[in-house]
Design a protein around this motif. Structure first.
Motif, PDB file in Angstrom:
ATOM      1  N   THR A  61      -4.019  10.312   4.041  1.00 44.25           N
ATOM      2  CA  THR A  61      -3.719  10.269   2.613  1.00 44.25           C
ATOM      3  C   THR A  61      -2.241   9.996   2.381  1.00 44.25           C
ATOM      4  OG1 THR A  61      -5.523  11.785   2.101  1.00 44.25           O
ATOM      5  CG2 THR A  61      -3.767  11.606   0.465  1.00 44.25           C
ATOM      6  N   HIS A  62      -1.376  10.677   3.137  1.00 42.87           N
ATOM      7  CA  HIS A  62       0.062  10.495   2.965  1.00 42.87           C
ATOM      8  C   HIS A  62       0.497   9.082   3.348  1.00 42.87           C
ATOM      9  CE1 HIS A  62       1.084  15.053   2.990  1.00 42.87           C
ATOM     10  NE2 HIS A  62       0.318  14.694   1.998  1.00 42.87           N
ATOM     11  N   VAL A  63      -0.078   8.533   4.410  1.00 45.34           N
ATOM     12  CA  VAL A  63       0.241   7.157   4.793  1.00 45.34           C
ATOM     13  C   VAL A  63      -0.184   6.207   3.671  1.00 45.34           C
ATOM     14  CG1 VAL A  63      -0.289   5.279   6.398  1.00 45.34           C
ATOM     15  CG2 VAL A  63       0.199   7.569   7.275  1.00 45.34           C
ATOM     16  N   ALA A  64      -1.356   6.417   3.122  1.00 47.16           N
ATOM     17  CA  ALA A  64      -1.825   5.568   2.017  1.00 47.16           C
ATOM     18  C   ALA A  64      -0.900   5.690   0.807  1.00 47.16           C
ATOM     19  CB  ALA A  64      -3.247   5.953   1.629  1.00 47.16           C
ATOM     20  N   ARG A  65      -0.449   6.903   0.504  1.00 46.25           N
ATOM     21  CA  ARG A  65       0.464   7.086  -0.634  1.00 46.25           C
ATOM     22  C   ARG A  65       1.814   6.432  -0.380  1.00 46.25           C
ATOM     23  NH1 ARG A  65      -1.127  13.268  -2.085  1.00 46.25           N
ATOM     24  NH2 ARG A  65      -3.028  12.733  -3.220  1.00 46.25           N
ATOM     25  N   LEU A  66       2.314   6.542   0.849  1.00 45.25           N
ATOM     26  CA  LEU A  66       3.579   5.891   1.190  1.00 45.25           C
ATOM     27  C   LEU A  66       3.454   4.375   1.044  1.00 45.25           C
ATOM     28  CD1 LEU A  66       4.563   8.044   4.280  1.00 45.25           C
ATOM     29  CD2 LEU A  66       5.927   7.806   2.193  1.00 45.25           C
ATOM     30  N   LEU A  67       2.360   3.822   1.527  1.00 48.70           N
ATOM     31  CA  LEU A  67       2.141   2.381   1.407  1.00 48.70           C
ATOM     32  C   LEU A  67       2.122   1.954  -0.061  1.00 48.70           C
ATOM     33  CD1 LEU A  67      -0.611   1.887   4.130  1.00 48.70           C
ATOM     34  CD2 LEU A  67       1.733   1.039   4.237  1.00 48.70           C
ATOM     35  N   THR A  68       1.439   2.731  -0.878  1.00 48.37           N
ATOM     36  CA  THR A  68       1.342   2.410  -2.298  1.00 48.37           C
ATOM     37  C   THR A  68       2.684   2.549  -3.003  1.00 48.37           C
ATOM     38  OG1 THR A  68      -0.962   3.117  -2.366  1.00 48.37           O
ATOM     39  CG2 THR A  68       0.201   3.023  -4.465  1.00 48.37           C
ATOM     40  N   LYS A  69       3.354   3.668  -2.791  1.00 48.65           N
ATOM     41  CA  LYS A  69       4.603   3.935  -3.506  1.00 48.65           C
ATOM     42  C   LYS A  69       5.737   3.004  -3.088  1.00 48.65           C
ATOM     43  CE  LYS A  69       3.624   8.624  -4.784  1.00 48.65           C
ATOM     44  NZ  LYS A  69       4.315   9.672  -5.481  1.00 48.65           N
ATOM     45  N   VAL A  76       3.832  -1.735   9.211  1.00 43.02           N
ATOM     46  CA  VAL A  76       5.024  -2.467   9.632  1.00 43.02           C
ATOM     47  C   VAL A  76       5.990  -2.594   8.457  1.00 43.02           C
ATOM     48  CG1 VAL A  76       5.892  -4.704  10.427  1.00 43.02           C
ATOM     49  CG2 VAL A  76       3.847  -3.722  11.469  1.00 43.02           C
ATOM     50  N   HIS A  77       5.476  -2.967   7.312  1.00 45.70           N
ATOM     51  CA  HIS A  77       6.323  -3.091   6.125  1.00 45.70           C
ATOM     52  C   HIS A  77       6.806  -1.734   5.638  1.00 45.70           C
ATOM     53  CE1 HIS A  77       4.252  -7.118   5.747  1.00 45.70           C
ATOM     54  NE2 HIS A  77       5.504  -7.360   6.059  1.00 45.70           N
ATOM     55  N   LEU A  78       6.032  -0.707   5.876  1.00 48.71           N
ATOM     56  CA  LEU A  78       6.470   0.643   5.544  1.00 48.71           C
ATOM     57  C   LEU A  78       7.700   1.017   6.376  1.00 48.71           C
ATOM     58  CD1 LEU A  78       5.930   3.336   4.060  1.00 48.71           C
ATOM     59  CD2 LEU A  78       4.443   3.945   5.959  1.00 48.71           C
ATOM     60  N   VAL A  79       7.666   0.702   7.650  1.00 47.50           N
ATOM     61  CA  VAL A  79       8.800   0.976   8.533  1.00 47.50           C
ATOM     62  C   VAL A  79      10.031   0.180   8.088  1.00 47.50           C
ATOM     63  CG1 VAL A  79       9.667   0.744  10.889  1.00 47.50           C
ATOM     64  CG2 VAL A  79       7.348   1.601  10.498  1.00 47.50           C
ATOM     65  N   ILE A  80       9.833  -1.095   7.786  1.00 44.90           N
ATOM     66  CA  ILE A  80      10.947  -1.935   7.339  1.00 44.90           C
ATOM     67  C   ILE A  80      11.566  -1.364   6.063  1.00 44.90           C
ATOM     68  CG2 ILE A  80      11.554  -4.210   6.418  1.00 44.90           C
ATOM     69  CD1 ILE A  80       9.339  -5.341   8.312  1.00 44.90           C
ATOM     70  N   ALA A  81      10.739  -0.992   5.117  1.00 42.20           N
ATOM     71  CA  ALA A  81      11.232  -0.445   3.859  1.00 42.20           C
ATOM     72  C   ALA A  81      11.981   0.863   4.070  1.00 42.20           C
ATOM     73  CB  ALA A  81      10.065  -0.235   2.880  1.00 42.20           C
ATOM     74  N   ALA A  82      11.466   1.716   4.943  1.00 42.55           N
ATOM     75  CA  ALA A  82      12.105   3.007   5.198  1.00 42.55           C
ATOM     76  C   ALA A  82      13.478   2.844   5.838  1.00 42.55           C
ATOM     77  CB  ALA A  82      11.212   3.874   6.086  1.00 42.55           C
ATOM     78  N   TYR A  83      13.575   1.956   6.815  1.00 39.95           N
ATOM     79  CA  TYR A  83      14.879   1.717   7.467  1.00 39.95           C
ATOM     80  C   TYR A  83      15.860   1.059   6.490  1.00 39.95           C
ATOM     81  CZ  TYR A  83      13.609   3.195  12.149  1.00 39.95           C
ATOM     82  OH  TYR A  83      13.253   3.943  13.239  1.00 39.95           O
TER      83      TYR A  83
END
Length: 92
Positions: A61-69, A76-83
């Motif tokens: 659920t948290h991964v899905a929320r992170l992807l959405t937000k 991969v894009h989640l990692v790029i955005a976080a860095y």
């Protein structure tokens, strides 16, 4: 299915405080663990859950929320955005 090449502006990867405002405190605290441990691997969600003391379904659920937000289409894009946003660092 052919996907478009990644565009940093598509998910707002420029360092900006607005990314931090979008995420809850719990998601911010869990983000480093979620992006460093592969949840797609066998037992990946369980490994993350054990480290965070939450259930595997909560990890998903948290991964899905992170992807959405963060408007990321995959991890991969989640990692790029976080860095890029300075939410995690390579040293930590």
């Amino acid at each position: 299915m052919r996907r478009e090449p990644f565009s940093g502006s598509a998910i707002g990867v420029a360092p900006q405080p607005s990314v931090v405002r979008v995420l809850t405190d719990s998601l911010l605290a869990e983000l480093p663990c979620v992006i460093r441990l592969p949840s797609h691997a066998p037992r990946g969600a369980r490994r993350i859950a054990a480290r965070l003391f939450i259930g595997p379904a909560t990890v998903k659920t948290h991964v899905a929320r992170l992807l959405t937000k963060l408007d990321a289409r995959d991890r991969v894009h989640l990692v790029i955005a976080a860095y890029a946003a300075g939410l995690v660092s390579a040293s930590g």
